[in-house]
Design an enzyme around this catalytic site. Structure first.
Site, PDB file in Angstrom:
ATOM      1  N   THR A  46     -58.810  10.349 -52.516  1.00 46.09           N
ATOM      2  CA  THR A  46     -58.368   8.985 -52.242  1.00 46.09           C
ATOM      3  C   THR A  46     -57.864   8.889 -50.809  1.00 46.09           C
ATOM      4  OG1 THR A  46     -57.844   8.475 -54.536  1.00 46.09           O
ATOM      5  CG2 THR A  46     -56.652   7.239 -52.856  1.00 46.09           C
ATOM      6  N   GLN A 120     -67.327   8.647 -58.629  1.00 44.98           N
ATOM      7  CA  GLN A 120     -66.293   8.908 -59.627  1.00 44.98           C
ATOM      8  C   GLN A 120     -65.731   7.585 -60.123  1.00 44.98           C
ATOM      9  OE1 GLN A 120     -62.168  10.434 -59.024  1.00 44.98           O
ATOM     10  NE2 GLN A 120     -62.950  12.289 -60.006  1.00 44.98           N
ATOM     11  N   HIS A 201     -63.892   9.890 -64.621  1.00 42.80           N
ATOM     12  CA  HIS A 201     -62.578  10.451 -64.289  1.00 42.80           C
ATOM     13  C   HIS A 201     -61.702  10.444 -65.541  1.00 42.80           C
ATOM     14  CE1 HIS A 201     -59.155  11.706 -62.158  1.00 42.80           C
ATOM     15  NE2 HIS A 201     -59.175  10.881 -61.134  1.00 42.80           N
ATOM     16  N   ASN A 204     -55.881  13.813 -64.333  1.00 44.29           N
ATOM     17  CA  ASN A 204     -54.793  13.472 -63.400  1.00 44.29           C
ATOM     18  C   ASN A 204     -53.871  12.351 -63.867  1.00 44.29           C
ATOM     19  OD1 ASN A 204     -57.358  14.181 -61.265  1.00 44.29           O
ATOM     20  ND2 ASN A 204     -55.478  15.372 -61.112  1.00 44.29           N
ATOM     21  N   TYR A 206     -54.527   9.545 -65.448  1.00 39.53           N
ATOM     22  CA  TYR A 206     -55.044   8.177 -65.464  1.00 39.53           C
ATOM     23  C   TYR A 206     -55.472   7.794 -66.881  1.00 39.53           C
ATOM     24  CZ  TYR A 206     -54.646   8.796 -60.457  1.00 39.53           C
ATOM     25  OH  TYR A 206     -54.138   9.039 -59.202  1.00 39.53           O
ATOM     26  N   ARG A 253     -64.529  14.791 -65.350  1.00 38.82           N
ATOM     27  CA  ARG A 253     -63.409  15.555 -64.797  1.00 38.82           C
ATOM     28  C   ARG A 253     -62.237  15.543 -65.779  1.00 38.82           C
ATOM     29  NH1 ARG A 253     -59.521  15.358 -59.367  1.00 38.82           N
ATOM     30  NH2 ARG A 253     -60.295  17.337 -58.582  1.00 38.82           N
ATOM     31  N   ASN A 261     -48.838  12.424 -62.279  1.00 41.85           N
ATOM     32  CA  ASN A 261     -48.563  11.083 -62.786  1.00 41.85           C
ATOM     33  C   ASN A 261     -47.828  11.099 -64.124  1.00 41.85           C
ATOM     34  OD1 ASN A 261     -49.691   9.487 -60.627  1.00 41.85           O
ATOM     35  ND2 ASN A 261     -51.710  10.169 -61.326  1.00 41.85           N
ATOM     36  N   GLY A 348     -60.920  20.002 -51.708  1.00 39.35           N
ATOM     37  CA  GLY A 348     -60.509  18.681 -51.269  1.00 39.35           C
ATOM     38  C   GLY A 348     -59.941  18.642 -49.868  1.00 39.35           C
ATOM     39  N   ARG A 349     -58.658  19.004 -49.726  1.00 38.47           N
ATOM     40  CA  ARG A 349     -57.960  18.794 -48.458  1.00 38.47           C
ATOM     41  C   ARG A 349     -58.642  19.471 -47.265  1.00 38.47           C
ATOM     42  NH1 ARG A 349     -53.544  19.591 -51.846  1.00 38.47           N
ATOM     43  NH2 ARG A 349     -53.280  21.723 -51.090  1.00 38.47           N
TER      44      ARG A 349
END
Length: 406
Positions: A46, A120, A201, A204, A206, A253, A261, A348-349
């Site tokens: 994101t 996604q 998704h 995480n 959600y 995922r 979260n 990712g990062r």
């Protein structure tokens, strides 16, 4: 599979000791319909840079993804399937004509550079705020349980701002078919937008994860209680999506033992083993798992036995390609691939500051450092201005040229 893992010592790195052509990380692999040239996937990230109004992908986003097209596969940033599904300021959607056209800029740019990209599909559930919801309504969730922490919204000045989460509204049983239809519509829009596949998704903290986990799902109807009920919505969504896309172009995922979260489950081993078995029966392209041993990999410590047991159960229950995300560098990725713990790794990062990350890992080149202050919102700074190796050597233009994608 052992319940513990000895990480590679600094004096004996797994990848340094092997020629590139012998490293599994750089061996091709077939994943569903995808013929991938290596095993390094760009994880969803994101970045909150969708054009306003309308949360529309733009030429800037096309430039960003095109720069990273050397990933074996790009999993797009999480993309809301509806206005109700949005949980953060300036994130892109896939529910309007303008958004579909914007994403077409992105997929064309990635394909022009020889890459592959899947969408996604995202509904945040309770991880939202009335300021982001249609008509200022409260967010929806399995049960009316307010999450801890803060929402990232746009204030009246057009700036990003943190605001406390609110208590969500519990979804009614009669709303479930409409919710599933939102995912199906998003899957159809992904075809129009030129994506190569889609990822559901379910991780995480959600919405789909909220239904899976006992800490957020206190329902007593067909979508709550025993694990067979809590997994129902995830499976209904996957079944709807695979009516639009061949199963070999669909991934899911999950984040077993995740805490993001404010999510938790009383018995994650049972919950996620059951979910994995059900998904395995659907013969999807891949399963994408947020690594429960991520922290240990990052800190170079021995992973917790419970995390390794979880990974072992998932590996046994899932018979297709398994993608793990979280904590990997070139050495640990190579080791885990060789030990059969995963078939691909999602990073990712490191992709944020290193658009040509696979080439840097292949040649053991230094990595650029990322700037956390530019992760979310803004423009080119911290987004498309990180140099590739070719740019550093003066062999390519200094900046991505995005005018051709307007």
């Amino acid at each position: 599979m052992s319940a513990t893992l000895e990480l590679p010592a600094a004096t004996n790195p797994a990848s340094e000791s092997r020629p590139t052509e012998q490293r599994l990380l750089f061996q091709p692999i077939k994943v569903g319909r995808f013929e991938l040239p290596h095993r390094i996937v760009m994880a969803p990230l994101t970045r909150s840079r969708a054009r306003q109004p309308g949360n529309v992908p733009s030429a800037l986003n096309a430039c960003y993804y095109q720069q990273r097209a050397s990933a074996a596969l790009i999993v797009s940033e999480a993309t809301q399937i509806s206005m109700q599904g949005q949980g953060y300021a300036w994130t892109p959607g896939i529910h309007s004509r303008e958004q579909v056209e914007g994403w077409r800029l992105v997929t064309d740019a990635v394909h022009e550079a020889g890459g592959r990209i899947v969408l996604q599909m995202w509904h945040v559930g309770r991880i939202s705020h009335p300021a982001l919801q249609p008509d200022g309504m409260p967010p929806v969730a399995p049960s009316p349980i307010r999450p801890e922490s803060m929402a990232f919204i746009e204030n009246e000045k057009g700036e990003g701002e943190l605001a406390p989460f609110v208590t969500p509204r519990a979804l009614q049983p009669e709303e479930m078919p409409y919710l599933v239809a939102q995912y199906e519509r998003a899957a159809r829009h992904a075809i129009k937008a030129g994506f190569d596949g889609v990822e559901v998704h379910g991780a995480n903290g959600y919405l789909l994860d909220q239904f899976l986990c006992t800490g957020t799902n206190r329902r007593t109807d067909a979508y709550g209680g025993p694990v067979e009920n809590r997994v129902r919505l995830l499976l209904e969504v996957v079944d709807a999506v695979t009516k639009v896309w061949d199963a070999e172009a669909v991934g899911v995922r999950l984040s077993p033992m995740g805490a993001a979260n404010d999510i938790r489950d009383d018995d994650p081993l049972t919950t996620f083993t059951h979910a994995t078995r059900e998904l395995n029966a659907r013969k999807l392209a891949y399963l994408h798992v947020v690594n429960p041993a991520m922290g240990a990999l990052e800190n170079k410590t021995t992973p917790d036995a419970a995390a390794m047991q979880m990974l072992q159960r998932i590996r046994e229950a899932w018979h297709g390609p398994l993608m793990l995300a979280g904590g990997f560098d070139a050495d640990t990725a190579e080791q885990w691939l060789r030990e059969g713990r995963a078939d691909l790794v999602a990073i990712g990062r490191k992709f944020i500051a290193n658009p040509d990350l696979p080439e840097r890992l292949r040649t053991h080149a230094p990595l650029n450092a990322d700037d956390a202050a530019t992760y979310y919102g803004g423009g080119e700074k911290g987004y498309t201005d990180y140099p590739s190796l070719a740019q550093e050597r003066g062999q390519a233009p200094k900046a991505c040229v995005d005018e051709s994608w307007r």
